[in-house]
Design a protein around this motif. Structure first.
Motif, short mmCIF file in Angstrom:
data_model
loop_
_atom_site.label_atom_id
_atom_site.label_comp_id
_atom_site.label_asym_id
_atom_site.label_seq_id
_atom_site.Cartn_x
_atom_site.Cartn_y
_atom_site.Cartn_z
N UNK A 1 7.21 8.50 8.58
CA UNK A 1 7.98 8.43 9.57
C UNK A 1 8.59 9.92 9.72
N UNK A 2 8.92 10.57 8.76
CA UNK A 2 9.87 11.79 8.31
C UNK A 2 8.94 12.98 8.83
N UNK A 3 7.63 12.79 8.30
CA UNK A 3 6.39 13.73 8.80
C UNK A 3 6.06 13.95 9.92
N UNK B 1 0.71 -1.15 -0.08
CA UNK B 1 -0.01 -0.04 0.11
C UNK B 1 0.81 1.11 0.12
N UNK B 2 0.38 2.16 -0.69
CA UNK B 2 1.15 3.62 -0.74
C UNK B 2 0.27 4.98 -0.39
N UNK B 3 -0.46 5.36 -1.21
CA UNK B 3 -1.25 6.28 -1.08
C UNK B 3 -2.41 5.96 0.02
N UNK C 1 -0.44 6.50 21.34
CA UNK C 1 0.83 5.86 21.79
C UNK C 1 1.75 6.07 20.84
N UNK C 2 1.39 5.20 19.74
CA UNK C 2 2.26 4.68 18.42
C UNK C 2 1.37 4.32 17.37
N UNK C 3 1.73 4.76 16.14
CA UNK C 3 1.21 4.03 15.08
C UNK C 3 2.08 3.25 14.43
N UNK C 4 2.05 2.00 14.41
CA UNK C 4 3.00 1.02 14.06
C UNK C 4 2.62 0.58 12.95
N UNK C 5 3.50 0.72 11.49
CA UNK C 5 3.13 0.26 10.45
C UNK C 5 4.28 -0.96 10.01
N UNK C 6 3.56 -2.12 10.08
CA UNK C 6 4.14 -3.44 10.37
C UNK C 6 4.34 -3.97 8.94
N UNK C 7 5.85 -4.03 8.40
CA UNK C 7 5.90 -4.54 7.14
C UNK C 7 6.98 -5.82 7.05
N UNK C 8 6.51 -6.85 5.92
CA UNK C 8 7.17 -7.83 6.06
C UNK C 8 8.59 -7.66 5.27
N UNK C 9 9.62 -8.56 5.01
CA UNK C 9 10.76 -8.33 4.62
C UNK C 9 10.71 -8.30 2.96
N UNK C 10 9.47 -8.56 2.62
CA UNK C 10 9.27 -8.48 1.07
C UNK C 10 8.41 -7.35 0.80
N UNK D 1 9.12 2.89 0.75
CA UNK D 1 9.43 4.41 0.76
C UNK D 1 8.30 5.19 1.35
N UNK D 2 6.99 4.95 1.29
CA UNK D 2 6.01 5.55 1.76
C UNK D 2 5.95 5.65 3.10
#
Length: 242
Positions: free
Chosen positions: A58-60, A15-17, A36-45, A52-53
């Motif tokens: 994270x930067x924002x 997912x991106x947009x 508390x936290x927003x965790x965007x959990x991602x697999x190795x693939x 990139x999103x």
């Protein structure tokens, strides 16, 4: 128990947009102190675009959001990794593909702040015509599965198969999980239910996946039956982590 904050777990793959819109909505429509936290959990693939999103998000938003690389396999493993990374009193699970109305997010938070011991759960079946762009055959099968589970569990829940809910963290931390793949999405509803947690549902709109490709399959869906029967006939004490 008392509410101090909620950790929001979002499973991601490609997912991106839609992921960006989901996190933007959270940060713009929820009280910052409640998150508390927003965790965007991602697999190795994870796809390059999704990875990139996540970095851009994270930067924002800084410390409030985090990309978490999963260590356990499959979607259930990703969510369980999210449980382990949470330090909040409550945990919320969300899709990252805009498959459910985002307005449910602040509503769930509002509800658990009022009743912190209760699981605030979304239901696609409480209101007529809540499914949009949903395959007709799948909708009928989903409806039949809800009826079967209501009878099997002697419960008045209307939507067992949607795991979009906010629960006390201890409901998850102290459960003895067995599943790692898609049946975990049912397990995370049924185990707290069997352990005696009270659920309160509210109606939400459900949409066809807005972005990314579904990783579920007919085989995985069929395994839901096995999971439902196992949990129903397991002693409650065996569903709790020692």
């Amino acid at each position: 128990m008392e509410f101090n904050s909620v950790t929001i777990i979002i499973g991601t793959t490609d997912e991106t947009d839609s992921l960006k819109k989901t996190v933007d909505f959270i940060m713009e429509n929820c009280d910052n102190d409640d998150i508390g936290k927003v965790l965007m959990v991602k697999p190795k693939n994870v796809s390059e675009g999704c990875d990139r999103t996540i970095s851009l998000i994270e930067e924002k938003y800084g410390d409030k959001v985090r990309g978490l690389e999963q260590t356990r396999p499959y979607i259930g493993g990703a969510i369980r990794d999210g449980f382990d990374a949470s330090e909040s009193s409550h945990i919320m699970l969300l899709p990252g593909d805009l498959a459910i109305s985002l307005e449910c997010i602040p509503e769930m938070i509002r509800r658990v702040k009022q009743k912190p011991d209760v699981v605030s759960k979304t239901s696609r079946w409480l209101k007529k015509d809540s499914f949009h762009g949903y395959n007709g055959t799948r909708k009928v099968l989903n409806r039949l599965s809800q009826i079967f589970l209501r009878v099997l569990y002697s419960s008045d829940l209307t939507d067992f198969t949607s795991p979009v809910q906010t629960a006390p963290a201890e409901a998850y931390m102290k459960s003895d999980w067995r599943e790692l793949n898609f049946p975990f999405l049912l397990e995370m509803v049924l185990v707290p239910l069997r352990r005696g947690y009270k659920f309160e549902e509210f109606a939400v709109e459900c949409y066809q996946r807005q972005q990314g490709k579904s990783k579920n399959s007919a085989k995985q869906t069929a395994l839901y039956l096995k999971t439902a029967l196992r949990i129903r006939f397991t002693k409650k004490s065996k569903l709790t982590k020692e």
